[in-house]
Structures are given as structure tokens and as C-alpha cells.
Enzyme design. Sequence first.
Site, short mmCIF file in Angstrom:
data_model
loop_
_atom_site.label_atom_id
_atom_site.label_comp_id
_atom_site.label_asym_id
_atom_site.label_seq_id
_atom_site.Cartn_x
_atom_site.Cartn_y
_atom_site.Cartn_z
N GLU A 275 17.15 -6.30 128.24
CA GLU A 275 18.17 -6.26 127.19
C GLU A 275 17.88 -5.21 126.11
O GLU A 275 18.79 -4.71 125.46
CB GLU A 275 18.35 -7.64 126.54
CG GLU A 275 17.12 -8.12 125.79
CD GLU A 275 17.33 -9.43 125.05
OE1 GLU A 275 18.48 -9.88 124.92
OE2 GLU A 275 16.34 -10.02 124.61
N THR B 19 6.62 -17.69 123.67
CA THR B 19 7.85 -16.89 123.72
C THR B 19 8.06 -16.42 125.15
O THR B 19 7.08 -16.12 125.84
CB THR B 19 7.78 -15.66 122.78
OG1 THR B 19 8.82 -14.74 123.15
CG2 THR B 19 6.46 -14.91 122.86
N ARG C 21 14.73 -19.87 113.05
CA ARG C 21 14.22 -18.60 112.49
C ARG C 21 14.52 -18.69 111.00
O ARG C 21 15.68 -18.81 110.61
CB ARG C 21 14.92 -17.41 113.11
CG ARG C 21 14.79 -17.33 114.64
CD ARG C 21 15.38 -16.04 115.16
NE ARG C 21 15.64 -16.07 116.60
CZ ARG C 21 14.73 -15.85 117.54
NH1 ARG C 21 13.49 -15.58 117.20
NH2 ARG C 21 15.05 -15.88 118.82
N ARG D 174 13.89 -9.14 124.41
CA ARG D 174 14.03 -8.46 123.11
C ARG D 174 13.68 -6.99 123.26
O ARG D 174 14.38 -6.28 123.96
CB ARG D 174 13.16 -9.14 122.05
CG ARG D 174 13.64 -8.83 120.63
CD ARG D 174 12.78 -9.54 119.62
NE ARG D 174 13.04 -10.95 119.55
CZ ARG D 174 13.93 -11.52 118.75
NH1 ARG D 174 14.64 -10.76 117.95
NH2 ARG D 174 14.11 -12.82 118.73
N HIS E 219 20.51 -16.93 127.67
CA HIS E 219 19.64 -18.04 127.24
C HIS E 219 19.24 -19.01 128.34
O HIS E 219 18.37 -19.85 128.12
CB HIS E 219 20.31 -18.80 126.08
CG HIS E 219 20.31 -18.02 124.81
ND1 HIS E 219 21.21 -17.01 124.56
CD2 HIS E 219 19.49 -18.07 123.73
CE1 HIS E 219 20.96 -16.49 123.37
NE2 HIS E 219 19.93 -17.10 122.84
N GLY F 192 12.40 -18.24 118.91
CA GLY F 192 13.07 -18.65 120.14
C GLY F 192 12.24 -19.67 120.90
O GLY F 192 11.05 -19.47 121.10
N ASP G 26 5.36 -10.59 124.69
CA ASP G 26 5.11 -9.33 123.99
C ASP G 26 4.09 -9.47 122.85
O ASP G 26 4.24 -8.88 121.79
CB ASP G 26 6.44 -8.79 123.43
CG ASP G 26 7.09 -9.77 122.45
OD1 ASP G 26 6.72 -10.96 122.45
OD2 ASP G 26 7.95 -9.34 121.67
N ASP H 49 9.19 -13.69 125.89
CA ASP H 49 9.12 -12.22 125.94
C ASP H 49 7.75 -11.68 126.38
O ASP H 49 7.66 -10.52 126.80
CB ASP H 49 9.45 -11.64 124.56
CG ASP H 49 10.84 -12.04 124.10
OD1 ASP H 49 11.67 -12.40 124.95
OD2 ASP H 49 11.08 -12.01 122.88
N ASP I 11 5.62 -13.32 117.45
CA ASP I 11 4.99 -12.55 116.38
C ASP I 11 5.52 -12.90 114.98
O ASP I 11 4.75 -12.90 114.01
CB ASP I 11 5.04 -11.04 116.65
CG ASP I 11 6.44 -10.52 116.88
OD1 ASP I 11 7.39 -11.32 116.86
OD2 ASP I 11 6.59 -9.30 117.10
O1 F6P Z 1 12.36 -13.93 121.57
C1 F6P Z 1 12.92 -14.73 122.55
C2 F6P Z 1 14.35 -14.32 122.78
O2 F6P Z 1 14.91 -15.15 123.77
C3 F6P Z 1 14.57 -12.86 123.16
O3 F6P Z 1 14.29 -12.60 124.50
C4 F6P Z 1 16.01 -12.65 122.77
O4 F6P Z 1 16.26 -11.30 122.48
C5 F6P Z 1 16.14 -13.51 121.55
O5 F6P Z 1 15.11 -14.48 121.61
C6 F6P Z 1 17.46 -14.21 121.40
O6 F6P Z 1 17.46 -14.86 120.19
P1 F6P Z 1 18.52 -15.96 119.76
O7 F6P Z 1 18.21 -17.22 120.53
O8 F6P Z 1 18.30 -16.12 118.31
O9 F6P Z 1 19.86 -15.43 120.14
#
Ligand code: F6P
Length: 322
Positions: free
Chosen positions: A223, A126, A72, A172, A252, A11, A130, A128, A103
Site C-alpha cells: 500500500e 503490528t 491512536r 503502511r 483490514h 493498529g 517494520d 507491518d 513505533d
Molecule cells: O500499522 C498497521 C496498519 O494496519 C497499516 O498496515 C495500515 O496502513 C494502517 O495500520 C491502517 O490504519 P487504520 O486502521 O487506522 O486505518
Amino acid sequence: MKSIGVLTSGGDSAGMNAAIRAVVKTAFSYNLKVFGIRRGYEGLIEGDIVPLDYDSVTGIHREGGTIIFSARSEEFYKPEGRKKAMDNLRSNGIEGLITIGGDGTFQGAHKLYQEYSFPVVGVPGTIDNDIGGTEYTIGYDTACNIALDAIDKIRDTARSHGRVFLVEVMGRHAGYIALDTGIAAGAEDILIPEITTDVSKVAQTLSEGIKKGWRCAIVVVAEGDDAGGAFKISKELKEKVGKDIRVTILGHIQRGGSPTAIDRINASRLGVAAVDMLVSDQTDIMVGIVSGEVVPTRLDKTWTQKKGVDTNLIRIAKLLSS
Ligand code: F6P
């Protein structure tokens, strides 16, 4: 070492561009060539590799997203995918790689090091936050500020109409964004995955607050909370709390926009440090920020030793919401 590569994966997050700019300018100070690998590991496997020069990074520290794009990659999880990636690194003369992401990005980089002894340095990027080995990740501050701005606005309408709002934020499986923005926004309750959510208790908190005279209430929901998403929780709450309840999913929007000063500064510090590490033969590490200092951490620790949530912050959130 004559050439290095840089990629952003997973992300995207605001500040990644500031890190790319710092990588490129620092590499030039060592007389290194820099290649931008577009679309993360996907682009590495497909050979989507472009040289980066001064012009390509001028002014990008102010821009959200990532100029070299992100993805990804499922294929990179397979040895054949990594073999193709390695072939492309070699054929472009790239001798070290800086990977900016979370990660999943670091697990990929670690594999390249393990299987091919290829020099890699990670930079935490990120929203997150995390990642083990760093108190900060690029984009987190911007995401929190975006969420805070949105919650403040929601508060205005919630107050006007005397409503309860559940505001779902990203993260996440982690509750950092929810906890920090919840405190900053003065949320009446904050639900995070690190603490088991009992919806009856949330209902009780709201009902008691309303009796005490709360005109409106904001519940920030991470979430990844175990009680399900904000919509599911709101359905349960509606039956228990006699108040109009609305749900806003921020989604987003938290990933975009121009990075805050903190994100620009830290991304710049980490981008510079990543190149410094690579040229001094420190590899299979991530550069992070601990107690205000830039420190290296072994890549495998970034996902095996995740930091827990700050219990003092949880206490602060509880004290200030009552
Ligand atoms: O890891 C970053 C993040 O924005 C998370 O907070 C979220 O759960 C996920 O990516 C969303 O992923 P995507 O953009 O693939 O929908």
C-alpha cells in the site's frame, strides 16, 4: 513493584491477546497485580483502567483483536496528555507499564520514561513488521497467511478468466507483507516502497510474460508503494498491457482472525519476557526476536534503526517470478 499495567495501542494485530495473557499470567507468578489499560494511551489519559484476573485472560490466545481495545491517541503526543496519563498511573498504584504496539506506541512509552522515569517495556505488535531490533512483530505471520490465502483464491479466478490482478496488501510504509506473501504466492511481480517502481517496467514484465504464455498474472502491491495505490497503477498498466486487469485491496481483513501458531508462540514468549524485564528493572526497552532468541533493544532504536528489506528475498522474488 506491586502492580503493573498493560496496554495495546495503534493498529491491532492477531496475537496481541496471546501477549496480554502471557503478561498477566507471568505477572501473577511474581505476585504482581495487573491492570488492563483500555484503548491504549487514550484510555490511559481518560483513566479507563480495569483489573485483569485469570478469568479475563482465559482462552484469549485464540482470539483476534485485543480484549483491552486499541486506539491512536493525538493527545498523548502533548505533554498535558502525558501528565494526565501519569496521574492515572499513579492514582491506580501502577508502577510499570507494558506497551504492545508499533513505533508510535514505543515513542509514547519512551516519552513516559524520559519525562517521568516511569518503567516501560515494549512488545512489538503490528502487522507491518517494520520495527528495528526485532525480526518479527506480533500479527505479521497471521497477516501474511491471510493475504496468501486470499491471493491463492484470486489466482483461481485470474487463471479461469486469463486476467492480471493487482492485489494491494497493507504494511503502511513497509513492504514486508508484500514481499513475503508475494514470494509465497508465486506472484509475477511485487511492488514495494523500498524499491522505486517504474510502471513501464511492470508493464514490460507482464507483456513479456504474456507473450511467453502466462495465462494470468498476480502483481502484489504494498500500500505504501511510491507509484501510488493499486488502482492508480492499474490505470497506467491498462494502457500499456493488452490484458483484462482487476484490482483487489485486501485491507483490514489482514488484521483480524485467529492468530497462527507462530503468532501465538512468539506473542507468548514476548509477553513473558516483557514482565521478566520489568521486574528485573530493565526499562525503556523493547523485547524482540533476533535469530530466534528474545533480546532487548533500547526503545529509541526501534524507530531510528529500522531494518532494511532483505536483498536476498528480493533476488529470490525476481528469480522465481520469471
Ligand atoms: O500499522 C498497521 C496498519 O494496519 C497499516 O498496515 C495500515 O496502513 C494502517 O495500520 C491502517 O490504519 P487504520 O486502521 O487506522 O486505518
